[in-house]
Each structure stands twice: as structure tokens, then as C-alpha cells.
Design a protein around this motif. Structure first.
Motif, PDB file in Angstrom:
ATOM      1  N   LEU A 214       0.826  -1.206   0.000  1.00 51.56           N
ATOM      2  CA  LEU A 214       0.000   0.000   0.000  1.00 51.56           C
ATOM      3  C   LEU A 214       0.862   1.259   0.000  1.00 51.56           C
ATOM      4  O   LEU A 214       0.608   2.202  -0.758  1.00 51.56           O
ATOM      5  CB  LEU A 214      -0.938  -0.003   1.214  1.00 51.56           C
ATOM      6  N   PHE A 215       1.906   1.275   0.819  1.00 49.45           N
ATOM      7  CA  PHE A 215       2.770   2.456   0.909  1.00 49.45           C
ATOM      8  C   PHE A 215       3.483   2.721  -0.403  1.00 49.45           C
ATOM      9  O   PHE A 215       3.476   3.848  -0.910  1.00 49.45           O
ATOM     10  CB  PHE A 215       3.795   2.292   2.038  1.00 49.45           C
ATOM     11  N   PHE A 216       4.138   1.706  -0.963  1.00 48.52           N
ATOM     12  CA  PHE A 216       4.898   1.920  -2.188  1.00 48.52           C
ATOM     13  C   PHE A 216       3.984   2.286  -3.357  1.00 48.52           C
ATOM     14  O   PHE A 216       4.358   3.055  -4.232  1.00 48.52           O
ATOM     15  CB  PHE A 216       5.773   0.716  -2.527  1.00 48.52           C
ATOM     16  N   ARG A 217       2.788   1.748  -3.347  1.00 47.52           N
ATOM     17  CA  ARG A 217       1.828   2.105  -4.402  1.00 47.52           C
ATOM     18  C   ARG A 217       1.488   3.593  -4.329  1.00 47.52           C
ATOM     19  O   ARG A 217       1.482   4.290  -5.338  1.00 47.52           O
ATOM     20  CB  ARG A 217       0.586   1.249  -4.222  1.00 47.52           C
ATOM     21  N   PHE A 218       1.189   4.082  -3.125  1.00 52.06           N
ATOM     22  CA  PHE A 218       0.898   5.511  -2.968  1.00 52.06           C
ATOM     23  C   PHE A 218       2.130   6.360  -3.267  1.00 52.06           C
ATOM     24  O   PHE A 218       2.031   7.411  -3.889  1.00 52.06           O
ATOM     25  CB  PHE A 218       0.361   5.813  -1.561  1.00 52.06           C
ATOM     26  N   ARG A 219       3.278   5.900  -2.833  1.00 49.95           N
ATOM     27  CA  ARG A 219       4.526   6.621  -3.104  1.00 49.95           C
ATOM     28  C   ARG A 219       4.761   6.746  -4.602  1.00 49.95           C
ATOM     29  O   ARG A 219       5.062   7.824  -5.108  1.00 49.95           O
ATOM     30  CB  ARG A 219       5.695   5.896  -2.442  1.00 49.95           C
TER      31      ARG A 219
ATOM     32  N   ALA B  36      -8.347  11.276 -17.744  1.00 47.85           N
ATOM     33  CA  ALA B  36      -7.892  12.662 -17.884  1.00 47.85           C
ATOM     34  C   ALA B  36      -7.570  13.257 -16.512  1.00 47.85           C
ATOM     35  O   ALA B  36      -6.543  13.920 -16.327  1.00 47.85           O
ATOM     36  CB  ALA B  36      -8.950  13.500 -18.605  1.00 47.85           C
ATOM     37  N   SER B  37      -8.435  12.982 -15.534  1.00 46.27           N
ATOM     38  CA  SER B  37      -8.207  13.473 -14.173  1.00 46.27           C
ATOM     39  C   SER B  37      -6.907  12.892 -13.601  1.00 46.27           C
ATOM     40  O   SER B  37      -6.128  13.600 -12.962  1.00 46.27           O
ATOM     41  CB  SER B  37      -9.400  13.098 -13.292  1.00 46.27           C
ATOM     42  N   TYR B  38      -6.685  11.605 -13.838  1.00 45.74           N
ATOM     43  CA  TYR B  38      -5.461  10.946 -13.369  1.00 45.74           C
ATOM     44  C   TYR B  38      -4.224  11.583 -13.994  1.00 45.74           C
ATOM     45  O   TYR B  38      -3.197  11.748 -13.337  1.00 45.74           O
ATOM     46  CB  TYR B  38      -5.526   9.455 -13.715  1.00 45.74           C
ATOM     47  N   LEU B  39      -4.336  11.959 -15.261  1.00 44.42           N
ATOM     48  CA  LEU B  39      -3.206  12.560 -15.976  1.00 44.42           C
ATOM     49  C   LEU B  39      -3.095  14.061 -15.735  1.00 44.42           C
ATOM     50  O   LEU B  39      -2.172  14.698 -16.223  1.00 44.42           O
ATOM     51  CB  LEU B  39      -3.334  12.284 -17.478  1.00 44.42           C
TER      52      LEU B  39
ATOM     53  N   ASP C 255       6.364  13.069 -13.497  1.00 45.73           N
ATOM     54  CA  ASP C 255       6.129  12.701 -14.895  1.00 45.73           C
ATOM     55  C   ASP C 255       5.182  13.678 -15.570  1.00 45.73           C
ATOM     56  O   ASP C 255       4.221  14.162 -14.964  1.00 45.73           O
ATOM     57  CB  ASP C 255       5.523  11.290 -14.983  1.00 45.73           C
ATOM     58  N   LYS C 256       5.447  13.905 -16.837  1.00 44.04           N
ATOM     59  CA  LYS C 256       4.528  14.698 -17.648  1.00 44.04           C
ATOM     60  C   LYS C 256       3.324  13.813 -17.984  1.00 44.04           C
ATOM     61  O   LYS C 256       3.416  12.583 -17.936  1.00 44.04           O
ATOM     62  CB  LYS C 256       5.228  15.136 -18.932  1.00 44.04           C
ATOM     63  N   PRO C 257       2.188  14.421 -18.315  1.00 45.21           N
ATOM     64  CA  PRO C 257       0.996  13.616 -18.635  1.00 45.21           C
ATOM     65  C   PRO C 257       1.262  12.536 -19.687  1.00 45.21           C
ATOM     66  O   PRO C 257       0.781  11.407 -19.544  1.00 45.21           O
ATOM     67  CB  PRO C 257      -0.007  14.659 -19.136  1.00 45.21           C
ATOM     68  N   GLU C 258       2.025  12.850 -20.707  1.00 43.46           N
ATOM     69  CA  GLU C 258       2.311  11.856 -21.742  1.00 43.46           C
ATOM     70  C   GLU C 258       3.085  10.668 -21.165  1.00 43.46           C
ATOM     71  O   GLU C 258       2.804   9.512 -21.491  1.00 43.46           O
ATOM     72  CB  GLU C 258       3.098  12.480 -22.896  1.00 43.46           C
ATOM     73  N   GLU C 259       4.037  10.943 -20.282  1.00 49.86           N
ATOM     74  CA  GLU C 259       4.809   9.863 -19.655  1.00 49.86           C
ATOM     75  C   GLU C 259       3.902   8.986 -18.784  1.00 49.86           C
ATOM     76  O   GLU C 259       4.016   7.763 -18.798  1.00 49.86           O
ATOM     77  CB  GLU C 259       5.944  10.436 -18.796  1.00 49.86           C
ATOM     78  N   ARG C 260       2.992   9.608 -18.045  1.00 48.04           N
ATOM     79  CA  ARG C 260       2.064   8.848 -17.201  1.00 48.04           C
ATOM     80  C   ARG C 260       1.149   7.978 -18.062  1.00 48.04           C
ATOM     81  O   ARG C 260       0.877   6.833 -17.732  1.00 48.04           O
ATOM     82  CB  ARG C 260       1.225   9.788 -16.330  1.00 48.04           C
ATOM     83  N   TYR C 261       0.697   8.538 -19.168  1.00 48.93           N
ATOM     84  CA  TYR C 261      -0.173   7.776 -20.062  1.00 48.93           C
ATOM     85  C   TYR C 261       0.580   6.585 -20.657  1.00 48.93           C
ATOM     86  O   TYR C 261       0.073   5.462 -20.675  1.00 48.93           O
ATOM     87  CB  TYR C 261      -0.706   8.684 -21.180  1.00 48.93           C
ATOM     88  N   LEU C 262       1.801   6.818 -21.124  1.00 50.52           N
ATOM     89  CA  LEU C 262       2.585   5.735 -21.722  1.00 50.52           C
ATOM     90  C   LEU C 262       2.918   4.649 -20.701  1.00 50.52           C
ATOM     91  O   LEU C 262       2.937   3.460 -21.043  1.00 50.52           O
ATOM     92  CB  LEU C 262       3.861   6.286 -22.371  1.00 50.52           C
TER      93      LEU C 262
ATOM     94  N   LEU D 222       2.329   9.172  -6.160  1.00 50.18           N
ATOM     95  CA  LEU D 222       2.676  10.548  -5.816  1.00 50.18           C
ATOM     96  C   LEU D 222       3.885  11.032  -6.612  1.00 50.18           C
ATOM     97  O   LEU D 222       3.880  12.135  -7.167  1.00 50.18           O
ATOM     98  CB  LEU D 222       2.948  10.651  -4.307  1.00 50.18           C
ATOM     99  N   LEU D 223       4.919  10.211  -6.695  1.00 49.08           N
ATOM    100  CA  LEU D 223       6.096  10.587  -7.480  1.00 49.08           C
ATOM    101  C   LEU D 223       5.740  10.806  -8.942  1.00 49.08           C
ATOM    102  O   LEU D 223       6.176  11.776  -9.560  1.00 49.08           O
ATOM    103  CB  LEU D 223       7.192   9.522  -7.364  1.00 49.08           C
ATOM    104  N   SER D 224       4.951   9.913  -9.494  1.00 47.74           N
ATOM    105  CA  SER D 224       4.550  10.035 -10.892  1.00 47.74           C
ATOM    106  C   SER D 224       3.748  11.312 -11.111  1.00 47.74           C
ATOM    107  O   SER D 224       3.937  12.010 -12.106  1.00 47.74           O
ATOM    108  CB  SER D 224       3.736   8.811 -11.317  1.00 47.74           C
ATOM    109  N   LEU D 225       2.884  11.621 -10.172  1.00 43.84           N
ATOM    110  CA  LEU D 225       2.050  12.819 -10.274  1.00 43.84           C
ATOM    111  C   LEU D 225       2.904  14.075 -10.376  1.00 43.84           C
ATOM    112  O   LEU D 225       2.615  14.981 -11.161  1.00 43.84           O
ATOM    113  CB  LEU D 225       1.125  12.895  -9.052  1.00 43.84           C
ATOM    114  N   TYR D 226       3.977  14.133  -9.600  1.00 41.63           N
ATOM    115  CA  TYR D 226       4.811  15.326  -9.571  1.00 41.63           C
ATOM    116  C   TYR D 226       6.012  15.291 -10.506  1.00 41.63           C
ATOM    117  O   TYR D 226       6.520  16.332 -10.896  1.00 41.63           O
ATOM    118  CB  TYR D 226       5.291  15.603  -8.136  1.00 41.63           C
TER     119      TYR D 226
END
Length: 193
Positions: free
Chosen positions: A132-137, A172-175, A146-153, A140-144
Motif C-alpha cells: 500500500l505504501f509503495f503504491r501511494f509513493r 484525464a483526471s489521473y493525468l 512525470d509529464k501527462p504523456e509519460e504517465r499515459y505511456l 505521488l512521485l509520478s504525479l509530480y
């Protein structure tokens, strides 16, 4: 048997974990959550750990009256706001069913049997909390970072089936994009293929 998926999860996580399944079975409850309904909402205290048997959930927060999707959870995964559960404090997240979903509910009695009274239980508890912790971590890291395109890929590469299951406005909200921007992003990626 729905519990088998849960026991397989434990066995894969910690093969040497020994437990009397009949004891645990008595306390495992199932719960169905209809599409769009909440498992937990902001301000509520998470009273149990869930294990997803079937379905999909999204975790989101509200910021300035706008939903920001943090992550998605699907079959074979535990789902919980562990801080809320452990500290008995209200959660700041919303846990919403993206599709009608079925969960196993692990209440305090069940968790006590798994974590306190069974051999290697403390280790099992640590491993579940780490998941659970690493998933949230990672979210959170990806949110801050990665660019939206990187998160999508990353989603395309690691969870392509998820893209077929979640509505585009949740994606879209996730990205952190508007739905129209997501459509442009997808067209841009397709044109490069």
C-alpha cells in the motif's frame, strides 16, 4: 471460492505463512459496491482492509471542487487508507467503484488472526503495508515528476487493460488533463506509431 483469490495473494506474498483457513473464513465478509458508489469518502474512518475480488476502484481527492484521480485499484489487490485505519482518523480520500465491484472485508478480528495470531503474521502485515505504501509513493512521485504523456505511456505499458475499463474523464483526471487535452495527446501518440 472467493476466498481462494485472497489466500493465493497471501501465499504469493509470503509462501511460508501458516494459518488456519477455517478460522479466518468465519470472519471474512463479502461486500458488493455498485458502480459509482463509495467504499470510503473523505471524512470517514476506514474501518477495514478490503481485498478486491472483482472490479475496479479509483482513489481521488477534491481540490477546489475538482476531482483529482490519484490511482486505480483492480482485482487481486488490497485497498485501504491504512493511515486512517491504523490511526482511526478520517480519510482525506474518496474510494469510488468505477465498475460494480466485489470485495472481501477484513475486519479487526480477521486481521488479528492473520497478523497477530499466525506464524509470520507480523511479517505479512509489514508486506501488505509496504504494498500500500509503495503504491501511494509511486503514484505521488509520478504525479509530480512525470509529464501527462509519460504517465499515459506508463499505463499503456504496465496496465493496458485498465485503459479499456476506466472512463476517459477519470483517465484525464489521473493525468491532470482536461478531457479534450487527453484526446489530443492520444492522437499525437497514435500519429507517431
Amino acid at each position: 471460492m472467493m476466498q481462494q483469490q485472497f489466500y493465493d495473494f497471501i501465499s504469493k506474498l509470503l509462501p511460508e505463512h501458516e494459518i488456519e483457513l477455517a478460522k479466518v473464513d468465519r470472519y471474512l465478509k463479502t461486500r458488493e459496491i455498485n458502480k459509482g458508489d463509495y467504499l470510503f469518502a473523505e471524512g470517514e474512518i476506514c474501518q477495514f482492509i478490503g481485498f478486491i475480488i472483482k472490479g475496479c476502484f479509483r482513489i481521488f481527492i477534491l481540490k477546489d471542487d475538482k476531482e483529482i484521480t490519484f490511482d486505480f485499484f483492480v482485482e487481486g489487490q488490497p485497498i485501504c487508507d491504512y493511515e486512517s485505519y491504523f490511526r482511526k482518523q478520517p480519510t482525506q480520500f474518496y474510494f469510488q467503484a468505477v465498475e460494480t465491484s466485489k470485495l472481501l472485508i477484513l475486519n479487526d478480528t480477521c486481521l488479528n488472526l492473520l497478523f497477530e495470531e499466525s506464524q509470520n503474521g507480523q511479517r505479512l502485515q509489514r508486506l501488505v503495508v509496504e504494498i500500500l505504501f509503495f503504491r501511494f509513493r509511486d503514484s505521488l512521485l509520478s504525479l509530480y515528476m512525470d509529464k501527462p504523456e509519460e504517465r499515459y505511456l506508463k499505463l499503456v505499458q504496465t496496465k493496458p487493460e485498465l485503459l479499456r475499463r476506466i472512463p476517459q474523464y477519470y483517465l484525464a483526471s489521473y493525468l491532470r488533463l482536461e478531457p479534450e487535452s487527453l484526446s489530443r495527446l492520444k492522437r499525437r501518440i497514435l500519429s507517431r506509431s
